[in-house]
Scaffold this motif. Structure first.
Motif, PDB file in Angstrom:
ATOM      1  N   GLY A   1       0.697  -0.970   0.497  1.00 50.13           N
ATOM      2  CA  GLY A   1       0.234   0.026   0.055  1.00 50.13           C
ATOM      3  C   GLY A   1       0.829   1.696   0.238  1.00 50.13           C
ATOM      4  N   PHE A   2       1.715   1.093   1.452  1.00 51.10           N
ATOM      5  CA  PHE A   2       2.878   1.915   1.025  1.00 51.10           C
ATOM      6  C   PHE A   2       2.970   2.067  -0.338  1.00 51.10           C
ATOM      7  N   GLY A   3       3.744   1.274  -0.517  1.00 52.77           N
ATOM      8  CA  GLY A   3       4.377   1.326  -2.258  1.00 52.77           C
ATOM      9  C   GLY A   3       4.480   1.728  -3.476  1.00 52.77           C
ATOM     10  N   LEU A   4       2.891   1.314  -3.166  1.00 49.27           N
ATOM     11  CA  LEU A   4       1.929   1.914  -4.293  1.00 49.27           C
ATOM     12  C   LEU A   4       1.303   2.806  -4.068  1.00 49.27           C
ATOM     13  N   ALA A   5       0.963   4.043  -3.331  1.00 50.16           N
ATOM     14  CA  ALA A   5       0.660   5.175  -3.058  1.00 50.16           C
ATOM     15  C   ALA A   5       1.939   5.890  -3.029  1.00 50.16           C
ATOM     16  N   SER A   6       2.759   5.644  -2.801  1.00 49.88           N
ATOM     17  CA  SER A   6       4.354   6.459  -3.566  1.00 49.88           C
ATOM     18  C   SER A   6       4.267   6.347  -5.183  1.00 49.88           C
ATOM     19  N   GLY A   7       4.007   5.336  -5.709  1.00 48.26           N
ATOM     20  CA  GLY A   7       4.437   5.421  -7.108  1.00 48.26           C
ATOM     21  C   GLY A   7       3.372   7.007  -7.244  1.00 48.26           C
ATOM     22  N   VAL A   8       2.176   6.374  -7.361  1.00 45.81           N
ATOM     23  CA  VAL A   8       0.896   7.252  -7.734  1.00 45.81           C
ATOM     24  C   VAL A   8       1.409   8.689  -7.645  1.00 45.81           C
ATOM     25  N   LEU A   9       2.070   8.930  -6.697  1.00 43.79           N
ATOM     26  CA  LEU A   9       1.722  10.376  -5.707  1.00 43.79           C
ATOM     27  C   LEU A   9       3.483  10.880  -6.388  1.00 43.79           C
ATOM     28  N   PHE A  10       4.341  10.380  -6.305  1.00 40.23           N
ATOM     29  CA  PHE A  10       5.757  10.798  -7.178  1.00 40.23           C
ATOM     30  C   PHE A  10       5.014  11.015  -9.323  1.00 40.23           C
ATOM     31  N   GLY A  11       4.749   9.540  -9.350  1.00 39.91           N
ATOM     32  CA  GLY A  11       4.354   9.780 -11.012  1.00 39.91           C
ATOM     33  C   GLY A  11       3.861  11.073 -10.570  1.00 39.91           C
ATOM     34  N   VAL A  12       2.586  12.035  -9.944  1.00 40.47           N
ATOM     35  CA  VAL A  12       1.703  13.123  -9.895  1.00 40.47           C
ATOM     36  C   VAL A  12       2.370  14.545  -9.570  1.00 40.47           C
ATOM     37  N   SER A  13       3.618  14.241  -9.200  1.00 39.82           N
ATOM     38  CA  SER A  13       4.266  15.206  -8.741  1.00 39.82           C
ATOM     39  C   SER A  13       5.008  14.906 -10.363  1.00 39.82           C
ATOM     40  N   ALA A  14       5.197  14.050 -10.694  1.00 36.75           N
ATOM     41  CA  ALA A  14       6.645  14.269 -11.981  1.00 36.75           C
ATOM     42  C   ALA A  14       6.109  15.106 -13.023  1.00 36.75           C
ATOM     43  N   VAL A  15       4.839  15.089 -12.991  1.00 40.06           N
ATOM     44  CA  VAL A  15       4.154  15.508 -13.959  1.00 40.06           C
ATOM     45  C   VAL A  15       3.641  17.082 -13.682  1.00 40.06           C
ATOM     46  N   GLY A  16       3.267  16.819 -12.488  1.00 40.52           N
ATOM     47  CA  GLY A  16       2.888  18.398 -12.522  1.00 40.52           C
ATOM     48  C   GLY A  16       4.180  19.406 -12.735  1.00 40.52           C
ATOM     49  N   TYR A  17       5.749  19.068 -11.901  1.00 40.40           N
ATOM     50  CA  TYR A  17       6.859  19.597 -11.943  1.00 40.40           C
ATOM     51  C   TYR A  17       7.552  20.444 -13.377  1.00 40.40           C
ATOM     52  N   ARG A  18       7.106  18.885 -14.656  1.00 40.09           N
ATOM     53  CA  ARG A  18       7.147  19.291 -16.166  1.00 40.09           C
ATOM     54  C   ARG A  18       6.075  20.842 -16.309  1.00 40.09           C
ATOM     55  N   GLY A  19       5.123  19.914 -15.608  1.00 42.33           N
ATOM     56  CA  GLY A  19       3.744  21.008 -16.385  1.00 42.33           C
ATOM     57  C   GLY A  19       4.180  22.318 -15.735  1.00 42.33           C
ATOM     58  N   ALA A  20       4.496  22.641 -14.451  1.00 38.20           N
ATOM     59  CA  ALA A  20       5.654  23.789 -13.806  1.00 38.20           C
ATOM     60  C   ALA A  20       6.177  24.337 -14.909  1.00 38.20           C
ATOM     61  N   SER A  21       7.233  23.748 -15.038  1.00 34.31           N
ATOM     62  CA  SER A  21       8.560  24.279 -15.341  1.00 34.31           C
ATOM     63  C   SER A  21       8.483  25.111 -17.283  1.00 34.31           C
ATOM     64  N   LEU A  22       7.421  24.185 -17.629  1.00 35.86           N
ATOM     65  CA  LEU A  22       7.109  24.083 -18.972  1.00 35.86           C
ATOM     66  C   LEU A  22       6.280  25.629 -19.183  1.00 35.86           C
ATOM     67  N   ALA A  23       5.240  25.676 -18.124  1.00 34.43           N
ATOM     68  CA  ALA A  23       4.762  26.977 -17.928  1.00 34.43           C
ATOM     69  C   ALA A  23       4.979  28.346 -18.094  1.00 34.43           C
TER      70      ALA A  23
END
Length: 303
Positions: A162-184
């Motif tokens: 549960g912790f592993g998969l939750a971290s995977g989802v959340l790190f995925g969200v953060s990676a895409v969020g940071y890419r979107g922010a940088s490109l903005a």
């Protein structure tokens, strides 16, 4: 060689070192939230100074973040807080390499989230890679000494997975969020946009989690300050690793950067064997092999 490749390898090494130091803080001194906040608190001032120095040296003007920038950055920053807490908590249930590998489900999930939020392509090869990676996560989630009477789905649905998969989802969200922010960001070279995005993210994280600690875990901020001998080097490793990730996200899609970033698993097993003296079972190594195969497919599918 494309610039994002060595940058990603460097970021993966520094991230692995940072998690190793966080693990030490978690098992010896701090709570899960305290070990997580130490990472942000000790790196945020360093990143802010870096941005100011680079602005002076490069002669560029400070980009002005707009609403789109903050719409990507704030969810990404908060998701990274929760993701880091999940990984730190995971170390209490499984050994260091298994904990890091379960966290690496973010590779598959970054591809999906990038497709949903940024419209980045998801080919047939990437879909196969996601399935292969899922098998690896299942093998790693099955406890070392399982109760044979229980069905496999009951054994793999546990706190560690549960912790592993939750971290995977959340790190995925953060990676895409940071890419979107940088490109903005409207202007600035790659390094300026990456470092400014990182500075804004660490500031949000330090303030948000610091406020939570002040309200919910009295005395933990003082313990973080007292742990400076470990926390300060962790802050430096965190800054260098995050700067590498942010720069790579600015240059390349989050899924491909995360795919190459799985070289962190190699660093993890080397640290585990030669520093921590830990050993992994044959089943855990098989699970790692499936995840590495998934990584390879993602990398090939993106060429």
């Amino acid at each position: 060689m494309a610039l994002w490749i060595p940058i990603t390898i460097f970021a993966a090494f520094m991230q692995n070192l940072r998690f190793l130091l966080q693990r030490h803080l978690k098992v010896t001194t701090l709570s899960t939230a305290g070990a997580t906040w130490a990472r942000f608190a000790y790196s945020a001032p360093l990143v802010a100074v870096l941005v100011v120095v680079y602005l002076g040296l490069s002669g560029q003007a400070l980009p002005r973040p707009d609403l789109r920038f903050w719409a990507f950055l704030v969810p990404g920053a908060l998701a990274q807080i929760l993701a880091t807490m999940c990984v730190v908590a995971l170390f209490a249930f499984r050994n260091f390499p298994v904990g890091i590998t379960l966290k690496k489900s973010e590779v598959m999930l970054s591809a999906l989230i990038g497709f949903i939020l940024l419209g980045e392509g998801l080919s047939g090869v990437l879909i196969v890679a996601i399935v292969v990676g899922f098998v690896g996560v299942v093998l790693l989630s099955d406890p070392p000494r399982p109760d044979a009477a229980l069905p496999i789905w009951r054994r793999v649905v546990n706190r560690a997975s549960g912790f592993g998969l939750a971290s995977g989802v959340l790190f995925g969200v953060s990676a895409v969020g940071y890419r979107g922010a940088s490109l903005a960001l409207p202007d600035g070279d790659v390094f300026l946009r990456a470092s400014l995005t990182l500075a804004a993210a660490t500031a949000v994280q330090t303030l948000a989690l610091g406020a939570w600690l002040a309200l919910r875990e009295r005395g933990e901020i003082a313990r973080v300050a007292a742990s400076w001998r470990v926390s300060a080097p962790m802050g430096v490793a965190s800054m260098l690793g995050s700067l590498g990730w942010f720069t790579a996200f600015t240059l390349q899609t989050a899924a491909l950067v995360k795919a190459l970033g799985q070289i962190e698993l190699l660093f993890t097993f080397l640290f585990s064997v030669f520093w921590l003296g830990e050993r992994s079972s044959a089943k855990e190594l098989t699970g790692v092999a499936f995840l590495l195969a998934s990584i390879g497919l993602i990398f090939l599918g993106s060429l």
